[in-house]
Design an enzyme around this catalytic site. Structure first.
Site, PDB file in Angstrom:
ATOM      1  N   ARG A 188       0.845  -1.183   0.000  1.00 29.50           N
ATOM      2  CA  ARG A 188       0.000   0.000   0.000  1.00 29.50           C
ATOM      3  C   ARG A 188       0.884   1.238   0.000  1.00 29.50           C
ATOM      4  NH1 ARG A 188      -2.599   3.109   4.857  1.00 29.50           N
ATOM      5  NH2 ARG A 188      -3.689   4.701   3.654  1.00 29.50           N
ATOM      6  N   TYR A 207      -3.717   1.477  15.813  1.00 31.81           N
ATOM      7  CA  TYR A 207      -2.458   1.534  16.564  1.00 31.81           C
ATOM      8  C   TYR A 207      -2.637   1.339  18.067  1.00 31.81           C
ATOM      9  CZ  TYR A 207      -0.094   3.277  12.394  1.00 31.81           C
ATOM     10  OH  TYR A 207       0.439   3.397  11.139  1.00 31.81           O
ATOM     11  N   GLU A 264      -3.042  -0.047   8.103  1.00 32.06           N
ATOM     12  CA  GLU A 264      -1.830   0.328   8.835  1.00 32.06           C
ATOM     13  C   GLU A 264      -1.900  -0.269  10.227  1.00 32.06           C
ATOM     14  OE1 GLU A 264      -1.301   4.885   7.156  1.00 32.06           O
ATOM     15  OE2 GLU A 264      -0.679   4.469   9.207  1.00 32.06           O
ATOM     16  N   ASN A 290      -6.746   1.856   9.926  1.00 27.21           N
ATOM     17  CA  ASN A 290      -5.410   2.076  10.475  1.00 27.21           C
ATOM     18  C   ASN A 290      -5.537   2.005  11.986  1.00 27.21           C
ATOM     19  OD1 ASN A 290      -4.658   2.555   7.870  1.00 27.21           O
ATOM     20  ND2 ASN A 290      -4.085   4.695   8.144  1.00 27.21           N
ATOM     21  N   GLU A 321      -7.036   8.360   6.598  1.00 27.94           N
ATOM     22  CA  GLU A 321      -7.269   8.956   7.904  1.00 27.94           C
ATOM     23  C   GLU A 321      -7.909  10.349   7.851  1.00 27.94           C
ATOM     24  OE1 GLU A 321      -3.744   6.607  10.340  1.00 27.94           O
ATOM     25  OE2 GLU A 321      -3.525   8.757   9.975  1.00 27.94           O
ATOM     26  N   HIS A 379      -2.819  11.051   0.841  1.00 27.06           N
ATOM     27  CA  HIS A 379      -2.266  10.805   2.168  1.00 27.06           C
ATOM     28  C   HIS A 379      -1.600  12.087   2.661  1.00 27.06           C
ATOM     29  CE1 HIS A 379      -0.664   7.506   5.017  1.00 27.06           C
ATOM     30  NE2 HIS A 379      -0.384   8.674   5.575  1.00 27.06           N
TER      31      HIS A 379
END
Length: 956
Positions: A613, A846, A914, A844, A703, A658
């Site tokens: 990606r 985290y 991500e 994404n 995002e 992005h």
């Protein structure tokens, strides 16, 4: 004379020949290729490198080079060495012979100052080869003497052997722990005769009849000094070999007459006996017949002593036997006849007093001197075997030149190589102690006085391309087949011109994997023991689960203003307000993927990725932001990137945006301008048009919260608009409308059955601090503000912004005196247009947060998103911390987020786009905390799959 065993030469009219089928090179026979530093490295004055004699000559007398070129950049191996090693891997080479640049390691020529940058370059080169099991064979000197030493006399200064020994010791000290094959000098005849006796090579001393002989003595003494330094002081601990490479072309008598036989022997002595006899003969010293001839002619010409210097007995004994192997550079043959010729007096040619002849039927190359002669290698090797008591031999160069316009289909080179290798097999059959063969050359290079007008490479180098791209010729595939099979198959034809790494040192091309290969693949298991998790063994990811990695254009590409690219908002902010970045750095170069994309793809191949990606730089493709002007260089870069991935079966997953908006659009309001969805649709069309024939996975935005809240509602990210309480909401509406426009353009006009278009969100898991109803509601409000603003319009059944958040913002806006809500409305048409406009949900993920309605409350600007929701957040003290202040490892956070999305949005198709962990720069390569994090996350992925989440892939 024995007939050449080569089918290819039959076609050239050299007689009817029968192939010998199934003769095989020994398993320990070393196949490789060869190059030379000045011819390929470039970076002529980079990082402390000193000037060498070729730098000096080509800069001060460029007209002496046929095309007035130089090696300033050449193939730019200094910056492309990893690609060079990749080519070695593609060919399946056992070894690679290359030379060191003396002036890159010792800029002043002397050993008092060692260039750390030069040593680092060669360390990296060597280590890159060894990483893939390729044996480095190093030549200490391949014609590029430091100019400072040339100004002191160079090879004709009797001090030269001391200078060379000092240099050799530095090299052995720095690289000898890993390098086990050393060559002191490449082609002494070319150094001494062409460089010091003529003007055919640098330094063009043209000291005819004197220079070559003085140089010859100094050179063989220097060789012996380096050899004995190695044998006595380094080899006992390092365990390597040291030899010398001599150009040994075959010079046979034109007739059987005694005169022609003697003339041929004299010619061989003048060509290479001067350098071989002192080292390899039983008596040592210069060749007897030539020495006598030069002494006699010197006397006749009035010299008080011979122009050929003597060796003392001590020197003779010191040099004799000073080689562990005999390196042979072999290319061609000539027939020698006694007498004739009009030579300069004095000169080596006049001293020898013979002429040479080449039959018309011998095939000719692009080089005037290079023809294909029958059995020339066999004749040379058997002659040396008999003359010098069968030493170990390596063919250290052998090759064929073509003109630049010849292109990739080089059947004449293939014919030549097959004939030469048949001769090598004949030599092995004849008892020659032949250990290896290095093809000249791995790639096209600066061909000395001929510049770039002749090409010897298995790989074509595009010298017009700043990146010096390399492309395999047909001969590369044929040589690869020989290396792999150890057999010369004259019927072999490559099935395609796509090169892969498939010989075991690298990774098999995904496109070449068979069903049996799949059956042999390791089970895709995860075995862990980490924070908050119980080890679960033998759980397996599905075969069609897509593993990949992810990046973003501004973060890795560099080349910020190269080849027509315009300024983006990150270029602008880092150049005009560098203090906003913690270390005042920028992405002007970053990881320089613009110039290193092939290395990036190599890393994907090393990891065995299914997918990659990456994002496009809008301003690289459309420099003005609008679609009226397409930057062909930008399109070419991404085409090359995509094609490089596809060549190796790696699926490209492209993010259109992005975070790097063209600055020209930001000047027009950026995401806050209601026209933004149109601009984005136009850009998306260009991307689909240019790349959609090969790209089947599209992500519109990465995002949205980070784009809108961090960029427009705070000063955390570019463009640092800080329009608190307004910017995020306006941006959110325009972003999801832009997404929907791009989605429908794709689905209606470009998508095929297998094409997908989605959007990616930053989805940290937000959980209530307690089980109280208040904390549950607070956590849901936080989820709505963090990502519901961008997910609800697309994935919910009703569409539009989240109800609870919308109600709260409307209420607070009224309380704050606004005439209307700070959160814009969707029209019914817009709501319906956006709703369902995604084929998959990109996540994404985290970290996690604990949310409270009453605790850990903070003051926020009024108005602002976080003032609107007014909740407190915290993290558990026992959650491991990353280098990023916001990043903690929370138990089951990914699983919780995935299950929430499944239940909330009717189980959409999901990709983890991500997931990762940060460390500080000083941590280095041993990143066990990252491993712990990944294992825990992937256990959560397996848990999610078991929970029925429609999860299709994971991008680290």
């Amino acid at each position: 004379m024995k007939l050449l065993i080569a089918i290819g030469l039959c076609l050239a009219g050299c007689g009817a020949l029968s192939p010998k089928q199934q003769r095989r090179f020994p398993d320990d026979f070393l196949f490789g290729t060869a190059t030379a530093s000045y011819q390929i490295e470039g970076a002529w004055n980079a990082d402390d490198k000193g000037e060498n004699i070729w730098d000096h000559m080509t800069h001060t007398k460029p007209h002496v080079i046929k095309d007035q070129s130089n090696g300033d950049i050449a193939a730019d191996t200094y910056h492309n060495y990893k690609r060079d090693v990749e080519m070695m891997r593609e060919l399946g080479l056992d070894a690679y012979r290359f030379s060191l640049s003396w002036s890159r390691i010792l800029p002043d020529g002397f050993s008092n100052r060692v260039s750390k940058a030069g040593v680092t370059f060669y360390n990296n080169y060597i280590d890159e080869m060894l990483k893939y099991g390729i044996t480095p064979m190093i030549t200490l000197y391949h014609w590029d003497l430091p100019q400072k030493l040339q100004e002191l006399g160079g090879f004709v200064n009797p001090l030269f052997p001391d200078w060379f020994e000092d240099y050799a010791r530095v090299v052995f000290e720095h690289f000898g722990d890993r390098v086990k094959h050393w060559i002191t000098f490449n082609e002494p005849r070319e150094i001494c005769y062409q460089g010091y006796d003529t003007v055919e090579k640098a330094p063009q001393l043209n000291a005819t009849g004197v220079g070559a002989y003085l140089c010859a003595k100094s050179l063989v003494l220097a060789h012996a000094k380096a050899y004995h330094a190695y044998r006595n002081d380094f080899a006992p601990s390092q365990g390597g070999q040291c030899g010398i490479t001599i150009s040994v072309n075959w010079f046979g008598a034109k007739t059987d007459s005694e005169e022609d036989q003697f003339a041929a022997e004299l010619y061989r002595q003048g060509e290479w006996g001067l350098y071989a006899e002192p080292i390899f003969s039983e008596k040592g010293g210069f060749p007897k017949e030539l020495s006598e001839r030069v002494a006699h002619k010197s006397l006749e010409q009035g010299y008080p002593r011979s122009r050929m210097p003597e060796f003392t007995d001590e020197e003779r004994a010191f040099v004799r036997g000073s080689a562990d192997f005999f390196g042979v550079n072999h290319y061609m043959a000539q027939l020698v006849s006694a007498g004739g010729g009009d030579f300069i007096v004095p000169s080596v040619r006049d001293d020898v007093g013979a002429t040479t002849y080449v039959p018309d039927e011998w095939p000719v190359s692009a080089s005037s001197w290079l023809t294909q002669a029958p059995d020339s290698m066999l004749n040379a090797l058997t002659h040396l075997k008999e003359k010098y008591n069968s030493p170990a031999f390596y063919i250290t160069e052998n090759g064929w030149s073509s003109p630049p316009e010849a292109g990739l289909l080089d059947d004449d080179r293939i014919r030549y190589y097959r004939a030469a290798l048949e001769s090598a097999l004949d030599s092995l059959d004849a008892g020659v102690n032949l250990k290896g063969y290095m093809a000249w050359s791995l790639m096209d290079n600066f061909e000395w006085m001929e510049g770039y007008t002749e090409r010897f490479g298995l790989y074509q180098v595009d010298f017009e391309d700043p990146a010096r791209s390399r492309t395999p010729r047909k001969s590369a595939f044929v040589y690869k087949q020989i290396v792999k099979s150890r057999v010369i198959d004259h019927e072999y034809e490559p099935g395609s011109m796509t090169m892969t790494i498939d010989e075991g040192r690298g990774f098999q091309s995904r496109a070449a994997v068979t069903t049996k290969d799949l059956e042999r693949r390791p089970v895709r298991l995860l075995t862990v023991e980490c924070f908050g998790l119980t080890t679960k063994q033998q759980r397996r990811f599905p075969d069609d689960f897509m593993f990949g990695a992810a990046t973003a254009s501004y973060q890795i590409e560099g080349a910020w203003n190269a080849d027509g690219k315009s300024e983006n908002i990150w270029d602008h902010i880092t150049h005009t307000n560098p203090t906003i970045v913690k270390d005042h750095s920028n992405g002007d170069i970053a990881a320089d993927s613009y110039h290193n994309y092939k290395r990036d793809v190599e890393m994907m191949r090393e990891l065995g990725l299914d997918a990659y990606r990456f994002s496009l730089s809008w301003s690289r493709i459309l420099p003005d932001g609008f679609s009226n002007k397409i930057n062909e260089a930008g399109v070419s870069f991404y085409n090359n990137y995509i094609d490089e991935m596809l060549k190796y079966g790696i699926t490209p997953m492209i993010t259109l945006y992005h975070w790097d908006l063209p600055q020209k659009f930001q000047d027009l309001g950026g995401f806050l301008n209601p026209l933004f969805p149109e601009w984005f649709e136009d850009y998306a069309r260009v991307a689909y048009e240019q790349f959609g024939d090969r790209v089947k996975h599209w992500i519109t935005f990465n995002e949205p919260k980070e784009v809108c809240y961090h960029g427009y509602d705070s000063h955390a990210l570019a463009p640092v608009l800080n329009a608190t309480g307004i910017g995020a909401y306006l941006c959110a509406k325009h972003l999801v409308l832009a997404h929907a426009r791009a989605y429908y353009v794709y689905k209606n006009e470009y998508a095929r059955e297998d094409g997908l278009c989605g959007i990616t969100y930053a989805l940290s898991w937000i959980r209530p601090q307690t089980d109280s109803e208040a904390d549950e509601f607070a956590a849901d409000l936080m989820r709505q503000a963090e990502w519901g603003l961008y997910t609800e319009p697309i994935f919910s059944e009703e569409g539009g912004f989240p109800k609870d958040l919308k109600k709260l913002v409307d209420q607070k806006s009224a309380e704050q005196g606004y005439s209307r809500s700070r959160m814009p409305e969707f029209t019914e048409e817009e709501r319906d247009f956006v709703k369902g406009s995604s084929d998959f949900f990109g996540i994404n993920h985290y970290t996690a947060k604990l949310i409270s309605a009453t605790e850990n409350l903070q003051e926020h600007p009024v108005p602002s998103v976080y003032n609107d929701i007014n909740v407190g957040e915290s993290v558990a003290e026992d959650w491991p911390s990353a280098a990023s202040s916001w990043l903690k490892q929370a138990p089951d956070s990914l699983l919780s987020a995935l299950v929430n999305i499944k239940e909330k949005y009717n189980n959409p198709m999901v990709y983890i786009t991500e997931n990762g962990w940060s460390t500080t720069p000083d941590v280095g390569l041993i990143d066990d905390d990252r491993i712990r994090y990944y294992r825990a996350a992937l256990e959560n992925v397996l848990d999610a799959l078991e929970a029925g989440v429609n999860l299709k892939g994971y991008m680290a």
